[in-house]
Design a protein around this motif. Structure first.
Motif, short mmCIF file in Angstrom:
data_model
loop_
_atom_site.label_atom_id
_atom_site.label_comp_id
_atom_site.label_asym_id
_atom_site.label_seq_id
_atom_site.Cartn_x
_atom_site.Cartn_y
_atom_site.Cartn_z
N PRO A 181 0.97 -1.31 0.04
CA PRO A 181 0.40 -0.17 -0.25
C PRO A 181 0.74 1.57 -0.04
CG PRO A 181 -1.06 -1.16 1.62
CD PRO A 181 0.81 -2.49 0.68
N THR A 182 0.57 2.11 -0.99
CA THR A 182 1.69 3.76 -1.29
C THR A 182 0.27 5.19 -1.71
OG1 THR A 182 3.30 2.03 -1.99
CG2 THR A 182 3.44 3.78 -2.82
N ARG A 183 0.26 5.41 -0.96
CA ARG A 183 -0.18 7.15 -1.78
C ARG A 183 -0.04 6.89 -3.08
NH1 ARG A 183 1.35 13.28 -0.02
NH2 ARG A 183 -0.35 14.07 -0.21
N VAL A 184 -0.98 7.50 -3.77
CA VAL A 184 -0.57 7.41 -5.13
C VAL A 184 -1.67 9.00 -5.41
CG1 VAL A 184 -1.73 6.70 -7.11
CG2 VAL A 184 -1.18 4.97 -5.56
N ILE A 185 -1.09 9.95 -5.97
CA ILE A 185 -1.51 10.69 -6.05
C ILE A 185 -1.30 11.26 -8.14
CG2 ILE A 185 -1.32 12.88 -6.81
CD1 ILE A 185 0.11 13.28 -4.38
N VAL A 186 -3.36 10.79 -7.98
CA VAL A 186 -3.59 10.61 -9.90
C VAL A 186 -3.67 12.05 -10.56
CG1 VAL A 186 -5.38 9.82 -11.79
CG2 VAL A 186 -4.82 8.64 -9.61
N TRP A 187 -3.16 12.18 -12.10
CA TRP A 187 -3.55 13.87 -12.95
C TRP A 187 -4.30 13.64 -14.01
CZ3 TRP A 187 0.78 17.79 -11.93
CH2 TRP A 187 0.13 19.32 -12.63
N PRO A 188 -5.45 13.59 -13.92
CA PRO A 188 -6.13 12.66 -15.10
C PRO A 188 -5.77 13.37 -16.16
CG PRO A 188 -7.12 15.00 -13.24
CD PRO A 188 -6.49 14.17 -12.35
N VAL A 189 -6.36 13.14 -17.07
CA VAL A 189 -5.65 13.37 -18.80
C VAL A 189 -6.51 12.93 -19.31
CG1 VAL A 189 -3.04 14.54 -17.82
CG2 VAL A 189 -3.70 11.85 -18.92
N LYS A 190 -6.50 13.33 -20.81
CA LYS A 190 -6.77 12.35 -21.88
C LYS A 190 -5.97 12.14 -22.49
CE LYS A 190 -8.74 15.48 -24.51
NZ LYS A 190 -9.64 16.08 -25.53
N VAL A 191 -5.80 10.22 -22.77
CA VAL A 191 -4.59 9.56 -23.25
C VAL A 191 -4.74 9.78 -24.73
CG1 VAL A 191 -4.42 8.51 -20.99
CG2 VAL A 191 -6.14 7.33 -23.17
N GLN A 192 -5.51 10.29 -25.24
CA GLN A 192 -6.20 10.18 -26.67
C GLN A 192 -7.22 11.11 -27.39
OE1 GLN A 192 -7.80 5.98 -27.94
NE2 GLN A 192 -8.81 6.69 -29.98
N GLY A 193 -6.82 11.67 -28.52
CA GLY A 193 -7.12 12.35 -29.35
C GLY A 193 -6.96 13.83 -28.99
N ASP A 194 -7.81 15.05 -29.44
CA ASP A 194 -6.86 16.45 -29.67
C ASP A 194 -6.51 17.39 -28.20
OD1 ASP A 194 -7.86 16.24 -32.36
OD2 ASP A 194 -9.46 17.83 -32.49
N GLY A 195 -5.50 17.54 -28.81
CA GLY A 195 -5.25 18.11 -26.87
C GLY A 195 -4.46 16.86 -25.90
N SER A 196 -4.65 16.11 -26.26
CA SER A 196 -4.31 14.79 -25.05
C SER A 196 -2.79 14.94 -24.85
CB SER A 196 -4.25 13.59 -25.29
OG SER A 196 -4.05 13.24 -26.86
N PRO A 274 0.65 -1.71 -17.76
CA PRO A 274 0.37 -0.92 -16.47
C PRO A 274 0.81 -1.60 -15.15
CG PRO A 274 -0.70 -0.14 -18.48
CD PRO A 274 -0.27 -1.37 -18.38
N THR A 275 -0.48 -2.65 -15.62
CA THR A 275 -0.41 -3.69 -14.12
C THR A 275 1.23 -3.96 -14.09
OG1 THR A 275 -2.23 -4.37 -14.34
CG2 THR A 275 -0.86 -5.47 -12.85
N ALA A 276 2.15 -4.48 -14.97
CA ALA A 276 3.14 -4.58 -14.51
C ALA A 276 4.51 -3.54 -13.83
CB ALA A 276 4.05 -5.21 -16.06
N ALA A 277 3.90 -2.02 -14.99
CA ALA A 277 4.34 -1.21 -13.86
C ALA A 277 4.38 -0.87 -12.22
CB ALA A 277 3.73 0.44 -14.85
N ALA A 278 2.81 -1.25 -11.90
CA ALA A 278 3.17 -1.22 -10.35
C ALA A 278 4.00 -2.38 -10.06
CB ALA A 278 1.49 -1.17 -10.21
N GLU A 279 3.40 -3.19 -10.54
CA GLU A 279 4.55 -4.49 -10.03
C GLU A 279 6.15 -3.52 -10.27
OE1 GLU A 279 3.95 -7.80 -12.44
OE2 GLU A 279 1.90 -7.73 -11.38
N LEU A 280 6.56 -2.88 -10.82
CA LEU A 280 8.15 -2.41 -11.41
C LEU A 280 7.69 -1.71 -9.56
CD1 LEU A 280 8.60 -2.51 -14.96
CD2 LEU A 280 9.26 -4.07 -13.13
N ALA A 281 7.59 -0.80 -8.96
CA ALA A 281 7.78 0.20 -8.84
C ALA A 281 7.22 -0.16 -7.32
CB ALA A 281 5.81 1.54 -8.65
N VAL A 282 7.18 -0.73 -6.34
CA VAL A 282 7.07 -1.86 -5.13
C VAL A 282 7.62 -2.99 -4.86
CG1 VAL A 282 5.84 0.42 -4.34
CG2 VAL A 282 4.64 -1.65 -4.71
N PRO A 283 8.05 -3.04 -4.24
CA PRO A 283 7.77 -4.92 -3.80
C PRO A 283 6.97 -4.95 -3.48
CG PRO A 283 9.61 -3.00 -2.02
CD PRO A 283 8.77 -2.30 -2.87
N VAL A 284 7.34 -6.43 -3.08
CA VAL A 284 5.95 -6.93 -2.10
C VAL A 284 6.24 -6.95 -0.06
CG1 VAL A 284 5.00 -9.26 -1.83
CG2 VAL A 284 5.31 -8.82 -4.17
#
Length: 460
Positions: A181-196, A274-284
């Motif tokens: 368990p880790t503190r997470v800050i989400v920066w919401p963005v568009k990931v596709q389309g104009d202005g993304s 993305p799931t693998a990114a979470a696994e690489l970010a923190v240990p078990v």
């Protein structure tokens, strides 16, 4: 006028209307406007396929280019508002399909297309654009391995740049919760389309600009899978430059395992999902606790092992050491010898001291003490008589006096000092007399003869 055939219509010198001629002379501007209307009415909006050449964007924000194929070239212009809505950055040599309105530019007597929308002409053109941009950014060193930053082992805060509504953020949060368990800050963005692309680039730069306790220790840029067009936002130059410039370590998790974007090359680490990114970010966390416990057990075993080895070495040394009596025997014997020598030395010292005391006691007999006392008394009386004879009182007894000035009381030793003092005190044997200094008499009697001094006693 001689030399000019005025009656021939083809060779007239002055233009004039002829009967039956309904063709009015047009100005150049009028012709240009007529041609402009004809071209625009005839063609309207068209779609042209061609290769971009001479692309440039001027200070006003508008862009100018040429579209060409094997047989022709047409000028093109993209107004500022349309340039900002393009899904990619146009580059020379890329084949595109441009949609716009064919018109003319009267100022140069040229026809051109005003482009409203531009798309790449198939995946081949898209890949060609991608390779050009990749080569350009690689040449600037944005993908160098030497610039990659190491990921923190246990980040306290993780920043995530992704869509807030997709499955990606849920997968990352669930995986982090399962592992550590880790503190997470989400920066919401568009990931596709104009202005993304602009939103993703600003989000990465925004995380990098945070200071204080909210600054992330690690940033994950994530998006789910899709076609190359769906993932094109993460190939945009603005996004790649923002990721490369970020001072926080970044994991790029864009698409699936087979998907690769320029963002992956610029990031410090690429995760296949993305799931693998979470696994690489923190240990078990459970594995980490087990590892810590294992280290603790190994430490305790090492300590016990050192104790056991020390005890074994101590026992071995004890076995080879000589017995206590063998070690202390010579010292004991020497101690006894020194004790006996000390006793004999003390006896000799006492005997010598007793002899000295006897000799001194003989010198302290009463007769010898009385003789020494009589001699000392005689010498003392002689010295005292000498002191009395030399003292000031004995001089006063012989009729002398000593003079002191008033009011200071200091001794007056000369006539000059007496005249300056004015007031005098005369000290006699039996008292004092106050006197004032007046004018000296005309003649003075002869001084009386001083009596002979008394015989001074002789010192013994």
């Amino acid at each position: 006028m001689p030399g000019f055939p005025l009656d021939n219509a083809a060779g007239r010198l002055l233009a004039e209307d002829r009967p039956g001629d309904n063709s009015q002379a047009l100005g150049v501007g009028e012709l240009a406007l007529k041609l402009k209307r004809v071209v625009e009415d005839e063609f309207g909006h068209v779609r042209l396929r061609g290769e971009i050449s001479g692309y440039k964007r001027v200070a006003s924000g508008h862009a100018y280019l040429c579209l060409k194929d094997d047989s022709a070239v047409i000028d093109g212009v993209i107004w500022k508002g349309s340039v900002n809505t393009l899904a990619f950055q146009p580059q020379d040599g890329v084949e595109v399909i441009a949609t716009g309105k064919v018109t003319t530019y009267p100022g140069r007597s040229k026809y051109q297309i005003v482009i409203d929308r531009m798309e790449l002409a198939g995946e081949g053109a898209l890949m060609a654009l991608l390779e050009k941009l990749k080569a350009k950014l690689a040449g600037e060193g944005l993908f160098d391995r030497d610039t990659k930053k190491a990921l923190p082992f246990l980040p306290a805060t993780i920043g995530v740049v992704t869509s807030p509504t997709g499955a990606v953020i849920r997968d990352i949060l669930h995986r982090l919760e399962d592992r550590c368990p880790t503190r997470v800050i989400v920066w919401p963005v568009k990931v596709q389309g104009d202005g993304s692309a602009g939103e993703v680039a600003r989000a990465v730069a925004g995380f990098d600009a945070i200071t204080g306790p909210d600054r992330p220790d690690l940033v994950i840029v994530a998006r789910g899978g899709g076609s190359i067009e769906d993932l094109w936002t993460f190939n945009e130059e603005a996004v790649v430059r923002a990721v490369a410039a970020c001072t926080i370590p970044i994991i790029s998790a864009v698409g699936h395992e087979t998907d690769t974007t320029l963002c992956d090359h610029a990031a410090d680490l690429r995760a296949p999902t993305p799931t693998a990114a979470a696994e690489l970010a923190v240990p078990v966390l459970s594995e980490l606790r087990f590892q810590i416990d294992n280290y603790g057990a190994r430490t305790r075993r090492c300590v016990h092992r050192y104790q056991e080895r020390g005890r074994e070495r101590l026992d071995a040394l004890v076995r080879v050491l000589p017995k206590r009596d063998a070690l202390l025997g010579p010292q004991r014997q020497r101690s006894d010898d020194l004790s006996a020598r000390l006793d004999r030395g003390l006896e000799r010292r006492i005997t010598a001291a007793r002899s000295t005391l006897d000799r001194a006691g003989g010198a302290l007999r009463p007769s010898m003490l009385e003789a020494k006392l009589h001699t000392a008394r005689t010498r003392f009386e002689g010295i005292w008589n000498l002191v009395r004879a030399l003292g000031p009182q004995s001089v006063l007894d012989r009729g002398y006096a000593w003079v002191a000035a008033r009011p200071e009381g200091g001794v007056v030793a000369s006539a000059e000092a007496a005249r300056k003092a004015g007031g005098l005190t005369l000290h006699f044997r039996d008292g004092t007399v106050e006197a004032e200094v007046g004018r000296a008499p005309a003649s003075r009697p002869a001084p009386r003869a001083k009596p002979a001094p008394a015989e001074q006693p002789t010192l013994l």
